[in-house]
Design a protein around this motif. Structure first.
Motif, mmCIF file in Angstrom:
data_model
loop_
_atom_site.group_PDB
_atom_site.id
_atom_site.type_symbol
_atom_site.label_atom_id
_atom_site.label_comp_id
_atom_site.label_asym_id
_atom_site.label_seq_id
_atom_site.Cartn_x
_atom_site.Cartn_y
_atom_site.Cartn_z
ATOM 1 N N THR A 1 0.836 -1.205 0.000
ATOM 2 C CA THR A 1 0.000 0.000 0.000
ATOM 3 C C THR A 1 0.871 1.255 0.000
ATOM 4 O O THR A 1 0.618 2.192 -0.758
ATOM 5 N N PHE A 2 1.910 1.274 0.831
ATOM 6 C CA PHE A 2 2.808 2.425 0.884
ATOM 7 C C PHE A 2 3.445 2.665 -0.480
ATOM 8 O O PHE A 2 3.477 3.800 -0.976
ATOM 9 N N MET A 3 3.954 1.613 -1.093
ATOM 10 C CA MET A 3 4.609 1.749 -2.390
ATOM 11 C C MET A 3 3.598 2.172 -3.471
ATOM 12 O O MET A 3 3.928 2.979 -4.339
ATOM 13 N N ALA A 4 2.392 1.644 -3.388
ATOM 14 C CA ALA A 4 1.350 2.014 -4.361
ATOM 15 C C ALA A 4 0.994 3.494 -4.233
ATOM 16 O O ALA A 4 0.854 4.194 -5.240
ATOM 17 N N TYR A 5 0.861 3.969 -2.998
ATOM 18 C CA TYR A 5 0.609 5.394 -2.806
ATOM 19 C C TYR A 5 1.760 6.219 -3.366
ATOM 20 O O TYR A 5 1.543 7.273 -3.968
ATOM 21 N N GLY A 6 2.972 5.757 -3.165
ATOM 22 C CA GLY A 6 4.129 6.462 -3.703
ATOM 23 C C GLY A 6 4.062 6.582 -5.212
ATOM 24 O O GLY A 6 4.338 7.651 -5.776
ATOM 25 N N MET A 7 3.676 5.516 -5.882
ATOM 26 C CA MET A 7 3.575 5.571 -7.345
ATOM 27 C C MET A 7 2.424 6.474 -7.784
ATOM 28 O O MET A 7 2.527 7.175 -8.786
ATOM 29 N N LEU A 8 1.331 6.482 -7.019
ATOM 30 C CA LEU A 8 0.234 7.403 -7.332
ATOM 31 C C LEU A 8 0.702 8.848 -7.162
ATOM 32 O O LEU A 8 0.429 9.705 -8.001
ATOM 33 N N ILE A 9 1.434 9.111 -6.086
ATOM 34 C CA ILE A 9 1.994 10.451 -5.869
ATOM 35 C C ILE A 9 2.901 10.822 -7.045
ATOM 36 O O ILE A 9 2.828 11.933 -7.576
ATOM 37 N N ASN A 10 3.757 9.878 -7.475
ATOM 38 C CA ASN A 10 4.632 10.126 -8.625
ATOM 39 C C ASN A 10 3.821 10.531 -9.845
ATOM 40 O O ASN A 10 4.142 11.504 -10.527
ATOM 41 N N THR A 11 2.796 9.761 -10.134
ATOM 42 C CA THR A 11 1.995 9.997 -11.329
ATOM 43 C C THR A 11 1.289 11.346 -11.271
ATOM 44 O O THR A 11 1.341 12.122 -12.233
ATOM 45 N N LEU A 12 0.617 11.632 -10.143
ATOM 46 C CA LEU A 12 -0.106 12.902 -10.014
ATOM 47 C C LEU A 12 0.840 14.092 -10.065
ATOM 48 O O LEU A 12 0.553 15.098 -10.712
ATOM 49 N N ALA A 13 1.972 13.981 -9.373
ATOM 50 C CA ALA A 13 2.945 15.071 -9.372
ATOM 51 C C ALA A 13 3.553 15.251 -10.762
ATOM 52 O O ALA A 13 3.721 16.389 -11.233
ATOM 53 N N ALA A 14 3.876 14.151 -11.438
ATOM 54 C CA ALA A 14 4.459 14.237 -12.782
ATOM 55 C C ALA A 14 3.492 14.881 -13.770
ATOM 56 O O ALA A 14 3.907 15.580 -14.689
ATOM 57 N N MET A 15 2.185 14.673 -13.550
ATOM 58 C CA MET A 15 1.185 15.291 -14.421
ATOM 59 C C MET A 15 0.943 16.754 -14.073
ATOM 60 O O MET A 15 0.215 17.449 -14.770
ATOM 61 N N GLY A 16 1.543 17.210 -12.975
ATOM 62 C CA GLY A 16 1.477 18.628 -12.644
ATOM 63 C C GLY A 16 0.283 19.069 -11.818
ATOM 64 O O GLY A 16 -0.021 20.260 -11.775
ATOM 65 N N PHE A 17 -0.401 18.141 -11.151
ATOM 66 C CA PHE A 17 -1.510 18.549 -10.292
ATOM 67 C C PHE A 17 -0.967 19.360 -9.116
ATOM 68 O O PHE A 17 -0.090 18.892 -8.401
ATOM 69 N N PRO A 18 -1.470 20.574 -8.919
ATOM 70 C CA PRO A 18 -0.978 21.384 -7.799
ATOM 71 C C PRO A 18 -1.405 20.778 -6.461
ATOM 72 O O PRO A 18 -2.397 20.049 -6.397
ATOM 73 N N PRO A 19 -0.661 21.072 -5.405
ATOM 74 C CA PRO A 19 -0.923 20.465 -4.093
ATOM 75 C C PRO A 19 -2.353 20.651 -3.585
ATOM 76 O O PRO A 19 -2.865 19.799 -2.883
ATOM 77 N N GLU A 20 -2.995 21.756 -3.944
ATOM 78 C CA GLU A 20 -4.342 22.013 -3.437
ATOM 79 C C GLU A 20 -5.444 21.359 -4.282
ATOM 80 O O GLU A 20 -6.615 21.435 -3.930
#
Length: 190
Positions: free
Chosen positions: A151-170
């Motif tokens: 689960t931790f690693m999966a969340y990390g990859m989701l964070i990678n994907t969302l951040a790489a796509m440029g979704f702002p923190p808010e």
């Protein structure tokens, strides 16, 4: 003027390679661009590294090592939820403060997939070994629980994907990512 040692130059090349490969990927980056960023000639670059693949591998492994080090330091002496939140915060901080590390990670995964498709498995094996080192660093503080680690690693990859796509923190895509935390550029307990 103080001259750099070969090891210091190698370090400069790795940092420059991370920046260049993060932006353009393996296939879009020239060794000329890396040499220019470092301020050395291409022949000198090839005295430090045998070729572009070796430079890319060094840059990729540096990013994995940096993530491993950040998570290991954050989770040191902690267990369970406390370790989970400390490591998650450390990871988000790392990729927020050093976005090129995130982009380099993503470029690494793409390059491994391309190499594997071409029948080249050596680089993929090196990256998989780095991933397993990361897995173990996370696994132990989370109580050696496979589901928690996954689960931790999966969340990390989701964070990678969302951040790489440029979704702002808010942005709302971050809502609910962690049940007890919210993303605001870094994880904070709510």
């Amino acid at each position: 003027m103080v001259r750099m040692s070969a090891e210091e130059r190698r370090e400069s090349v790795v940092r420059a390679a991370i920046a260049e490969f993060a932006q353009r990927g393996y296939y879009g980056t020239s060794t000329e661009a890396i040499a220019k960023r470092v301020g050395v000639s291409q022949p000198y670059l090839f005295r430090l590294f045998p070729g572009k693949k070796a430079i890319f591998a060094a840059a990729s492994l540096r990013c994995v090592d940096d993530v491993c080090r950040a998570l290991e330091e954050a989770g040191k002496g902690l267990e369970g939820e406390e370790a989970l939140h400390a490591m998650a915060d450390a990871y988000v901080r790392l990729i927020t403060e050093n976005p090129e590390k995130l982009q380099m990670q993503m470029q690494t995964y793409i390059t491994v997939a391309a190499a594997e498709a071409e029948g080249e498995h050596e680089f993929g094996e090196v990256v998989r070994n780095g991933w397993m080192k990361l897995w173990e660093i996370v696994h132990l503080p989370l109580g050696a629980d496979v589901e928690e680690t996954t689960t931790f690693m999966a969340y990390g990859m989701l964070i990678n994907t969302l951040a790489a796509m440029g979704f702002p923190p808010e942005h709302r895509v971050w809502e609910g990512l962690y049940p007890e935390a919210r993303v605001t550029g870094r994880l904070e307990k709510s």
